[in-house]
Scaffold this motif. Structure first.
Motif, PDB file in Angstrom:
ATOM      1  N   SER A  45       0.822  -1.207   0.000  1.00 11.39           N
ATOM      2  CA  SER A  45       0.000   0.000   0.000  1.00 11.39           C
ATOM      3  C   SER A  45       0.855   1.256   0.000  1.00 11.39           C
ATOM      4  O   SER A  45       0.614   2.199  -0.766  1.00 11.39           O
ATOM      5  N   GLN A  46       1.886   1.264   0.850  1.00 11.11           N
ATOM      6  CA  GLN A  46       2.772   2.426   0.915  1.00 11.11           C
ATOM      7  C   GLN A  46       3.531   2.621  -0.393  1.00 11.11           C
ATOM      8  O   GLN A  46       3.740   3.753  -0.846  1.00 11.11           O
ATOM      9  N   GLY A  47       3.942   1.513  -0.992  1.00  9.11           N
ATOM     10  CA  GLY A  47       4.684   1.594  -2.245  1.00  9.11           C
ATOM     11  C   GLY A  47       3.838   2.162  -3.378  1.00  9.11           C
ATOM     12  O   GLY A  47       4.295   3.019  -4.139  1.00  9.11           O
ATOM     13  N   VAL A  48       2.587   1.680  -3.496  1.00 14.02           N
ATOM     14  CA  VAL A  48       1.693   2.182  -4.537  1.00 14.02           C
ATOM     15  C   VAL A  48       1.391   3.661  -4.303  1.00 14.02           C
ATOM     16  O   VAL A  48       1.379   4.467  -5.241  1.00 14.02           O
ATOM     17  N   ASN A  49       1.155   4.033  -3.044  1.00 17.27           N
ATOM     18  CA  ASN A  49       0.908   5.443  -2.728  1.00 17.27           C
ATOM     19  C   ASN A  49       2.104   6.310  -3.097  1.00 17.27           C
ATOM     20  O   ASN A  49       1.952   7.414  -3.643  1.00 17.27           O
ATOM     21  N   LYS A  50       3.303   5.818  -2.806  1.00 13.61           N
ATOM     22  CA  LYS A  50       4.512   6.567  -3.108  1.00 13.61           C
ATOM     23  C   LYS A  50       4.660   6.765  -4.616  1.00 13.61           C
ATOM     24  O   LYS A  50       5.038   7.848  -5.089  1.00 13.61           O
TER      25      LYS A  50
ATOM     26  N   VAL B  44      -5.412   1.230  -1.377  1.00 15.85           N
ATOM     27  CA  VAL B  44      -4.967   0.001  -2.025  1.00 15.85           C
ATOM     28  C   VAL B  44      -5.564  -1.184  -1.284  1.00 15.85           C
ATOM     29  O   VAL B  44      -5.327  -1.368  -0.092  1.00 15.85           O
ATOM     30  N   ASP B  45      -6.368  -1.973  -1.982  1.00 16.52           N
ATOM     31  CA  ASP B  45      -6.986  -3.146  -1.377  1.00 16.52           C
ATOM     32  C   ASP B  45      -6.189  -4.388  -1.756  1.00 16.52           C
ATOM     33  O   ASP B  45      -5.963  -4.659  -2.941  1.00 16.52           O
ATOM     34  N   PHE B  46      -5.775  -5.126  -0.763  1.00 18.75           N
ATOM     35  CA  PHE B  46      -5.034  -6.367  -1.008  1.00 18.75           C
ATOM     36  C   PHE B  46      -5.485  -7.400   0.005  1.00 18.75           C
ATOM     37  O   PHE B  46      -5.309  -7.232   1.211  1.00 18.75           O
ATOM     38  N   ASN B  47      -6.098  -8.468  -0.481  1.00 18.58           N
ATOM     39  CA  ASN B  47      -6.568  -9.540   0.388  1.00 18.58           C
ATOM     40  C   ASN B  47      -6.178 -10.886  -0.216  1.00 18.58           C
ATOM     41  O   ASN B  47      -6.172 -11.051  -1.437  1.00 18.58           O
ATOM     42  N   VAL B  48      -5.853 -11.800   0.643  1.00 21.33           N
ATOM     43  CA  VAL B  48      -5.539 -13.155   0.205  1.00 21.33           C
ATOM     44  C   VAL B  48      -6.672 -14.063   0.680  1.00 21.33           C
ATOM     45  O   VAL B  48      -6.754 -14.406   1.858  1.00 21.33           O
ATOM     46  N   ASP B  49      -7.559 -14.391  -0.238  1.00 24.61           N
ATOM     47  CA  ASP B  49      -8.716 -15.213   0.095  1.00 24.61           C
ATOM     48  C   ASP B  49      -8.578 -16.579  -0.565  1.00 24.61           C
ATOM     49  O   ASP B  49      -8.585 -16.675  -1.811  1.00 24.61           O
TER      50      ASP B  49
END
Length: 217
Positions: free
Chosen positions: A116-121, A136-141
């Motif tokens: 999330s921080q990387g994409v924001n940067k 940034v949404d990241f889920n492992v389902d």
């Protein structure tokens, strides 16, 4: 089961080429990891692994310098490979993300937070302002058991919108592993159908835009 080098050599010869110039790994490192060179003593193996670990750590640190100081044109050139190398580079990027995700399991900062921080940067770099903020949404389902009959019924009746991502991934995997399925045999037919599919998608988009214009008049 993950394919080994032997299974993928033909598809990604660039990746496993003994003549490829040095990257993070030296050609000797690659020969060692791929098991092509085995005349190592236990002591030399430990030294080799230690040097590889240090090189990977320093490569990670180098990305801060690359992000902050590498010119845009150089970065763009890196991510614009020749057509015959594109698949290898794409797989390399995928494996890089897999390596980072696996390597940071148990790391004191969760992978999803760093992602999330990387994409924001990156977004702030594009905007030239730290006022650019994104979610940034990241889920492992995990994909569980699906009702095959239910999915087939949805396909048969054209209820594509009701097929969940979980059902889609599982169904495609099951289909590819079926003895009755051959990707090679349906390739040409699928390509022909794709042209018709794209035409229908474009027609729907045009109709949608025309309808929006009518509503806005």
């Amino acid at each position: 089961m993950v394919d080994g080098p032997d299974e993928r050599d033909s598809e990604r010869s660039l990746t496993y080429s003994a003549d490829r110039p040095r990257g993070i790994l030296t050609p000797s490192d690659r020969e060692f990891l791929l098991g092509r060179k085995t005349d190592y003593t236990e002591h030399s193996k430990k030294q080799k692994r230690n040097r590889i670990r240090h090189r990977i750590r320093n490569a990670i640190l180098d990305f801060t310098i690359l992000f902050e100081h590498l010119e845009d044109r150089d970065r763009e050139t890196v991510f614009n490979p020749d057509d015959d190398a594109r698949d290898a580079y794409t797989q390399g990027i995928i494996d890089l993300l897999a390596f980072l995700h696996l390597g940071t399991m148990g790391y004191y900062t969760p992978f999803k937070d760093m992602l999330s921080q990387g994409v924001n940067k990156a977004e702030q770099e594009l905007a030239g302002s730290d006022y650019r903020m994104v979610t940034v949404d990241f889920n492992v389902d995990p994909v569980g058991q699906i009702d095959v009959d239910e999915v087939i019924d949805k396909l048969e009746f054209g209820d594509f919108g009701e097929i969940t991502d979980e059902e889609l991934w599982a169904f495609v995997r099951l289909l590819s592993e079926s003895d009755e399925f051959s990707a090679t045999s349906i390739r040409s037919e699928m390509k022909e159908q794709m042209s018709e599919f794209i035409a229908q998608v474009d027609a729907a988009a045009e109709q949608r835009d025309a309808r929006v214009e009518e509503l806005n008049d």
